[in-house]
Write a protein that holds these residues in place. Structure first.
Motif: not given
Length: 220
Positions: A39-42, A61-68, A86-92, A115-120
Motif C-alpha cells: 500500500a502507498l499513502d501519499v 510506504d508513506g510518502f511526503d515532501a516534508d522531511p520534518q 519516504l521523502v520526495g516529490d509524489a509525481l517524480t 490530473t497528473d496525480a490521479i494519472d500517476l
C-alpha cells in the motif's frame, strides 16, 4: 455580528482541536479489503493512516515532501512495523512498479497538479486495486455552502466531544501545511471521471470530498 460569531468559533476551535482528516480514517478502512499486499499513502504526514494500513497490509510506504513531518512519522512508528516513510516529490520520486492493492491520499492531492496525480495513481495501482482520496475543494456553489454551513455546528460538537477530560489525549500533531484548494468540486469530478471511469465522488462534511476508484481487473 457575523464577524464576532466567526471569531468566537475560531477561538473555540483553537481551544478544542481535533483531526478533521483522521476523522475519515475509519471510513477509508471500510472501503479496503481485510488483507492486502503493498500500500502507498501519499502525503502521509505524521503517519497515522500509514500505521493503520499496516494492520492489514504486507508492506506500506508513506510518502511526503516534508522531511520534518517524515521525521515525526518515523519517530512515532515502532521499528518492527511494516511501514517505511519516504521523502520526495509524489509525481517524480514514487518508486516504479505497482502497489498491489491500495493507494490513499488524504488532504494532499490539492498540493499537486490534480490530473497528473490521479494519472500517476492509476498507473501505479495494480489490477483490482483500490484508490481512496479524501480531498479539499474550493467552495463556490449553493451545495458547497450548504455542506459548509452544516459542518460548523458539527465541528463545534466534535471538538467538544473529542476534548472531554474522560478521553485520553492524542499525541500532538504537526501543524498542517496551509494551502487552499483551488479546484471546485465540479472541476475535480469532471477531471476524475475522465481519467478514472466508474469513479465515485461525494461532497462530505468538514469541508472535504471523497473519491473511490477500483482499477479494473485484467481480461483473462
Amino acid at each position: 455580528m457575523k464577524q464576532r460569531v466567526l471569531q468566537a468559533i475560531h477561538r473555540f476551535n483553537r481551544a478544542h482541536p481535533w483531526e478533521h482528516n483522521a476523522h475519515y480514517h475509519p471510513w477509508i478502512m471500510r472501503r479496503l479489503p481485510r488483507q492486502f499486499g503493498a500500500a502507498l499513502d501519499v502525503g502521509c504526514g505524521s503517519g497515522d493512516l500509514a500505521r493503520l494500513l499496516a494492520t492489514r497490509a504486507e508492506v506500506v510506504d508513506g510518502f511526503d515532501a516534508d522531511p520534518q513531518i517524515i521525521a515525526v512519522a518515523r519517530e512515532r512508528t515502532c521499528p518492527s512495523a511494516r511501514v517505511s516513510f519516504l521523502v520526495g516529490d509524489a509525481l517524480t520520486d514514487i518508486p516504479p512498479g505497482s502497489y498491489d492493492d491500495v493507494i490513499t491520499c488524504v488532504a494532499a492531492v490539492h498540493h499537486l497538479p490534480f490530473t497528473d496525480a490521479i494519472d500517476l495513481f492509476r498507473r501505479r495501482l495494480a489490477p483490482g486495486g483500490t484508490l481512496v482520496i479524501v480531498g479539499l475543494y474550493d467552495e463556490c456553489t449553493f451545495g458547497d455552502y450548504l455542506f459548509g454551513a452544516a459542518s460548523v455546528p458539527l465541528n463545534l460538537a466534535m471538538g467538544w466531544l473529542k476534548n472531554t477530560p474522560r478521553r485520553a489525549p492524542r499525541p500532538a500533531s504537526v501543524a498542517a501545511r496551509s494551502r487552499p484548494a483551488e479546484m471546485t468540486f465540479s472541476e475535480i469530478a469532471s477531471d476524475a471521471r475522465t481519467a478514472l471511469p466508474g469513479v465515485r465522488l461525494r461532497r462530505r462534511l468538514f469541508w472535504r470530498y471523497t473519491l473511490v476508484w477500483h482499477q479494473p481487473l485484467l481480461d483473462p
